[in-house]
Write a protein that holds these residues in place. Structure first.
Motif, short mmCIF file in Angstrom:
data_model
loop_
_atom_site.label_atom_id
_atom_site.label_comp_id
_atom_site.label_asym_id
_atom_site.label_seq_id
_atom_site.Cartn_x
_atom_site.Cartn_y
_atom_site.Cartn_z
N VAL A 117 -40.79 -68.98 -61.63
CA VAL A 117 -41.22 -69.37 -62.97
C VAL A 117 -42.39 -70.37 -62.89
O VAL A 117 -43.38 -70.26 -63.62
CB VAL A 117 -40.05 -69.96 -63.78
CG1 VAL A 117 -40.53 -70.54 -65.10
CG2 VAL A 117 -38.98 -68.90 -64.00
N ASP A 120 -45.44 -68.54 -62.03
CA ASP A 120 -45.92 -67.76 -63.16
C ASP A 120 -46.60 -68.64 -64.21
O ASP A 120 -47.69 -68.32 -64.70
CB ASP A 120 -44.73 -67.02 -63.78
CG ASP A 120 -45.15 -66.10 -64.91
OD1 ASP A 120 -46.32 -65.68 -64.95
OD2 ASP A 120 -44.30 -65.78 -65.77
N ARG A 121 -45.97 -69.76 -64.54
CA ARG A 121 -46.46 -70.58 -65.67
C ARG A 121 -47.57 -71.55 -65.30
O ARG A 121 -48.37 -71.92 -66.17
CB ARG A 121 -45.29 -71.38 -66.26
CG ARG A 121 -44.16 -70.54 -66.77
CD ARG A 121 -44.58 -69.70 -67.95
NE ARG A 121 -43.47 -68.89 -68.41
CZ ARG A 121 -43.60 -67.92 -69.30
NH1 ARG A 121 -44.78 -67.64 -69.81
NH2 ARG A 121 -42.55 -67.21 -69.66
N ILE A 122 -47.62 -71.99 -64.03
CA ILE A 122 -48.59 -73.04 -63.67
C ILE A 122 -49.61 -72.55 -62.64
O ILE A 122 -50.81 -72.65 -62.87
CB ILE A 122 -47.85 -74.29 -63.15
CG1 ILE A 122 -46.91 -74.84 -64.23
CG2 ILE A 122 -48.85 -75.37 -62.74
CD1 ILE A 122 -46.03 -75.97 -63.78
N ARG A 125 -51.59 -69.39 -64.06
CA ARG A 125 -51.39 -69.63 -65.48
C ARG A 125 -52.27 -68.78 -66.40
O ARG A 125 -52.01 -68.69 -67.59
CB ARG A 125 -51.61 -71.11 -65.79
CG ARG A 125 -53.03 -71.56 -65.54
CD ARG A 125 -53.17 -73.07 -65.45
NE ARG A 125 -54.53 -73.45 -65.11
CZ ARG A 125 -55.04 -73.39 -63.90
NH1 ARG A 125 -54.31 -72.93 -62.90
NH2 ARG A 125 -56.28 -73.75 -63.67
N ARG A 128 -49.84 -63.39 -66.88
CA ARG A 128 -48.39 -63.37 -66.71
C ARG A 128 -48.03 -62.48 -65.53
O ARG A 128 -48.44 -61.33 -65.45
CB ARG A 128 -47.71 -62.87 -67.97
CG ARG A 128 -47.92 -63.76 -69.19
CD ARG A 128 -46.97 -64.96 -69.23
NE ARG A 128 -47.23 -66.01 -68.27
CZ ARG A 128 -47.99 -67.08 -68.49
NH1 ARG A 128 -48.60 -67.21 -69.63
NH2 ARG A 128 -48.13 -68.00 -67.57
#
Length: 201
Positions: A117, A120-122, A125, A128
């Protein structure tokens, strides 16, 4: 020449598997692998079986391969975190060791999914990971997740070493080392992007 034949015919290593401890640890590791697969399906919006068998998605296969290899590193870390013999003499010690193995491996599995996660998010970024893996079948994204899993597993393995005052102290220390390691991944990713002549994303 006799030494070679003696080594080939030596059955001392086989006795470990004939003893009750060996199959018990093997069964525990198989339970851990099944748990890892179930948690992987729980934490991802897609079903692994469909992506691997029906769709033949190689990007997901690369990512999941890194995940399984990382689970192996974590399990090995649990086995080697305490110096000395793993095979014990009493059933009570065996049950405590198996419980320790399953609990710490489960913690490692959860942290590996947290690492995905964070990745994926940072780290990546600007897009997705799920879209890249499922819709675009981007093997590069699968390789990045593979590396993230392996790096995170080594951090978790390293955090397992040492004498802990209590179980809670061990969990807190593992979480601190894990998040410091993830911060290192993020900073290195930004640094790599800053010195690269192309946009990684």
């Amino acid at each position: 020449m006799n030494e070679i034949f003696d080594a080939l015919l030596d059955t001392e290593a086989l006795q470990v598997f004939l003893h009750f401890d060996g199959p018990a640890y093997l069964f525990a590791v198989l339970v851990i692998l099944v748990l890892a697969k179930l948690l992987y399906d729980l934490f991802t919006p897609y079903k692994l079986n469909r992506q691997m068998s029906e769709v033949d998605n190689k990007a997901v296969a690369v990512s999941f391969g890194g995940y399984l290899f990382a689970i192996g590193i974590v399990v090995y870390g649990v086995f080697t975190s305490v110096p000395g013999e793993w095979f014990v003499t009493s059933r009570r010690e065996l049950l405590l060791d198996l419980l320790d193995l399953i609990i710490w491996s489960a913690i490692g599995i959860v942290l590996l999914n947290v690492a995905r996660v964070i990745n994926d998010r940072i780290l990546l970024r600007k897009f997705r990971n799920v879209k890249e893996l499922i819709e675009d079948r981007n093997i590069g994204t699968g390789a990045v997740e593979w590396g993230s899993y392996i790096g995170s597993a080594f951090i978790i393995k390293a955090a397992l070493f040492g004498e802990d005052i209590s179980f809670l102290h061990g969990v807190v220390a593992t979480l601190i080392y894990f998040f410091i390691g993830q911060l290192g991944f993020i900073l290195f990713g930004w640094l790599y992007q800053a010195i690269s002549r192309y946009d990684v994303h």
